[in-house]
Design a protein around this motif. Structure first.
Motif, PDB file in Angstrom:
ATOM      1  N   ARG A 259       0.863  -1.183   0.000  1.00  0.00           N
ATOM      2  CA  ARG A 259       0.000   0.000   0.000  1.00  0.00           C
ATOM      3  C   ARG A 259       0.895   1.227   0.000  1.00  0.00           C
ATOM      4  NH1 ARG A 259      -3.889  -0.769   4.104  1.00  0.00           N
ATOM      5  NH2 ARG A 259      -2.143  -0.664   5.527  1.00  0.00           N
ATOM      6  N   VAL A 260       0.546   2.232  -0.800  1.00  0.00           N
ATOM      7  CA  VAL A 260       1.325   3.461  -0.866  1.00  0.00           C
ATOM      8  C   VAL A 260       1.219   4.203   0.475  1.00  0.00           C
ATOM      9  CG1 VAL A 260      -0.508   4.957  -1.806  1.00  0.00           C
ATOM     10  CG2 VAL A 260       1.879   5.435  -2.350  1.00  0.00           C
ATOM     11  N   LEU A 261       2.305   4.794   0.900  1.00  0.00           N
ATOM     12  CA  LEU A 261       2.295   5.541   2.158  1.00  0.00           C
ATOM     13  C   LEU A 261       1.799   6.970   1.972  1.00  0.00           C
ATOM     14  CD1 LEU A 261       5.598   4.381   3.864  1.00  0.00           C
ATOM     15  CD2 LEU A 261       3.252   3.756   4.448  1.00  0.00           C
ATOM     16  N   ASP A 262       2.159   7.583   0.867  1.00  0.00           N
ATOM     17  CA  ASP A 262       1.741   8.957   0.593  1.00  0.00           C
ATOM     18  C   ASP A 262       0.538   8.915  -0.341  1.00  0.00           C
ATOM     19  OD1 ASP A 262       1.413  11.618   0.004  1.00  0.00           O
ATOM     20  OD2 ASP A 262       3.251  11.791  -1.173  1.00  0.00           O
ATOM     21  N   ASP A 263      -0.659   8.994   0.226  1.00  0.00           N
ATOM     22  CA  ASP A 263      -1.865   8.884  -0.592  1.00  0.00           C
ATOM     23  C   ASP A 263      -2.491  10.242  -0.892  1.00  0.00           C
ATOM     24  OD1 ASP A 263      -2.838   9.477   1.894  1.00  0.00           O
ATOM     25  OD2 ASP A 263      -4.262   7.830   1.981  1.00  0.00           O
ATOM     26  N   THR A 264      -1.667  11.283  -0.973  1.00  0.00           N
ATOM     27  CA  THR A 264      -2.191  12.624  -1.215  1.00  0.00           C
ATOM     28  C   THR A 264      -2.488  12.901  -2.684  1.00  0.00           C
ATOM     29  OG1 THR A 264       0.057  13.508  -1.362  1.00  0.00           O
ATOM     30  CG2 THR A 264      -1.034  13.599   0.800  1.00  0.00           C
ATOM     31  N   ASP A 265      -2.033  12.033  -3.589  1.00  0.00           N
ATOM     32  CA  ASP A 265      -2.289  12.210  -5.014  1.00  0.00           C
ATOM     33  C   ASP A 265      -3.420  11.272  -5.430  1.00  0.00           C
ATOM     34  OD1 ASP A 265      -2.335  12.416  -7.738  1.00  0.00           O
ATOM     35  OD2 ASP A 265      -0.212  11.938  -8.031  1.00  0.00           O
ATOM     36  N   PRO A 266      -4.639  11.799  -5.609  1.00  0.00           N
ATOM     37  CA  PRO A 266      -5.776  10.926  -5.934  1.00  0.00           C
ATOM     38  C   PRO A 266      -5.666  10.266  -7.308  1.00  0.00           C
ATOM     39  CG  PRO A 266      -6.418  13.223  -6.047  1.00  0.00           C
ATOM     40  CD  PRO A 266      -5.017  13.197  -5.512  1.00  0.00           C
ATOM     41  N   ALA A 267      -4.787  10.775  -8.168  1.00  0.00           N
ATOM     42  CA  ALA A 267      -4.617  10.179  -9.494  1.00  0.00           C
ATOM     43  C   ALA A 267      -3.730   8.936  -9.443  1.00  0.00           C
ATOM     44  CB  ALA A 267      -4.023  11.204 -10.450  1.00  0.00           C
ATOM     45  N   ARG A 268      -2.962   8.780  -8.382  1.00  0.00           N
ATOM     46  CA  ARG A 268      -2.046   7.645  -8.267  1.00  0.00           C
ATOM     47  C   ARG A 268      -2.780   6.443  -7.673  1.00  0.00           C
ATOM     48  NH1 ARG A 268       2.829   9.371  -5.332  1.00  0.00           N
ATOM     49  NH2 ARG A 268       1.359   9.722  -3.661  1.00  0.00           N
ATOM     50  N   HIS A 269      -2.474   5.256  -8.205  1.00  0.00           N
ATOM     51  CA  HIS A 269      -3.035   4.044  -7.621  1.00  0.00           C
ATOM     52  C   HIS A 269      -2.482   3.865  -6.210  1.00  0.00           C
ATOM     53  CE1 HIS A 269      -5.292   2.441 -10.960  1.00  0.00           C
ATOM     54  NE2 HIS A 269      -4.264   2.633 -11.766  1.00  0.00           N
ATOM     55  N   SER A 270      -3.299   3.325  -5.336  1.00  0.00           N
ATOM     56  CA  SER A 270      -2.906   3.223  -3.933  1.00  0.00           C
ATOM     57  C   SER A 270      -2.354   1.852  -3.534  1.00  0.00           C
ATOM     58  CB  SER A 270      -4.085   3.588  -3.037  1.00  0.00           C
ATOM     59  OG  SER A 270      -5.242   2.876  -3.398  1.00  0.00           O
ATOM     60  N   TYR A 271      -2.457   0.862  -4.418  1.00  0.00           N
ATOM     61  CA  TYR A 271      -1.954  -0.474  -4.092  1.00  0.00           C
ATOM     62  C   TYR A 271      -1.065  -0.991  -5.217  1.00  0.00           C
ATOM     63  CZ  TYR A 271      -5.003  -0.697  -0.109  1.00  0.00           C
ATOM     64  OH  TYR A 271      -5.594  -0.443   1.091  1.00  0.00           O
ATOM     65  N   LEU A 272      -0.131  -1.846  -4.823  1.00  0.00           N
ATOM     66  CA  LEU A 272       0.820  -2.443  -5.749  1.00  0.00           C
ATOM     67  C   LEU A 272       0.898  -3.933  -5.444  1.00  0.00           C
ATOM     68  CD1 LEU A 272       3.265  -2.029  -7.787  1.00  0.00           C
ATOM     69  CD2 LEU A 272       4.676  -1.898  -5.737  1.00  0.00           C
ATOM     70  N   ALA A 273       0.806  -4.749  -6.476  1.00  0.00           N
ATOM     71  CA  ALA A 273       1.034  -6.183  -6.331  1.00  0.00           C
ATOM     72  C   ALA A 273       2.235  -6.536  -7.203  1.00  0.00           C
ATOM     73  CB  ALA A 273      -0.184  -6.988  -6.766  1.00  0.00           C
ATOM     74  N   ILE A 274       3.153  -7.297  -6.633  1.00  0.00           N
ATOM     75  CA  ILE A 274       4.315  -7.764  -7.375  1.00  0.00           C
ATOM     76  C   ILE A 274       4.253  -9.282  -7.412  1.00  0.00           C
ATOM     77  CG2 ILE A 274       6.831  -7.858  -7.481  1.00  0.00           C
ATOM     78  CD1 ILE A 274       6.890  -5.154  -6.065  1.00  0.00           C
ATOM     79  N   TYR A 275       4.160  -9.793  -8.636  1.00  0.00           N
ATOM     80  CA  TYR A 275       4.088 -11.231  -8.856  1.00  0.00           C
ATOM     81  C   TYR A 275       5.427 -11.696  -9.407  1.00  0.00           C
ATOM     82  CZ  TYR A 275      -0.920 -10.424  -8.531  1.00  0.00           C
ATOM     83  OH  TYR A 275      -2.172 -10.066  -8.100  1.00  0.00           O
ATOM     84  N   GLU A 276       6.030 -12.687  -8.775  1.00  0.00           N
ATOM     85  CA  GLU A 276       7.283 -13.255  -9.263  1.00  0.00           C
ATOM     86  C   GLU A 276       6.964 -14.259 -10.361  1.00  0.00           C
ATOM     87  OE1 GLU A 276       9.921 -14.689  -6.205  1.00  0.00           O
ATOM     88  OE2 GLU A 276       9.236 -13.110  -4.837  1.00  0.00           O
TER      89      GLU A 276
END
Length: 106
Positions: free
Chosen positions: A46-63
């Motif tokens: 989960r992103v720590l700085d969520d002040t930019d509403p245009a940015r996605h707030s979650y990231l999944a990394i699949y190996e």
């Protein structure tokens, strides 16, 4: 065998449904995606700085480990299109999730 990662950025469709989004993603979506051949592990962030509403707030990394890393994404898309991997209305689709595959450099 080539190795890499698939990076997917997502957000909930509505901030008030964030808990429901996380429940679906962690307990339904992630296990379904990890059944795709070539995907060997996954982690979510989960992103720590969520002040930019245009940015996605979650990231999944699949190996990934596959002879053809791009075939993994093609299979993921095919399973999603067929309904084998279900989507939730808690997933924001506008803008759509951001997906990229990176090959490991050795």
């Amino acid at each position: 065998m080539p190795k890499g990662v698939m990076v997917i950025q997502t957000s909930p469709s509505d901030p008030s449904r964030e808990d429901e989004f996380n429940e679906w993603y962690s307990n339904t979506h992630l296990p379904e995606v990890c059944e795709v051949p070539g995907i060997v592990a996954a982690r979510r962030y989960r992103v720590l700085d969520d002040t930019d509403p245009a940015r996605h707030s979650y990231l999944a990394i699949y190996e990934l480990e596959a002879d053809d890393l791009t075939a993994t994404l093609k299979e993921l898309r095919a399973r999603t299109a067929s309904g084998q991997i279900g989507l939730s209305d808690t997933l924001r689709l506008d803008p759509p999730p951001s997906i990229a595959i990176y090959e490991l450099l050795e």
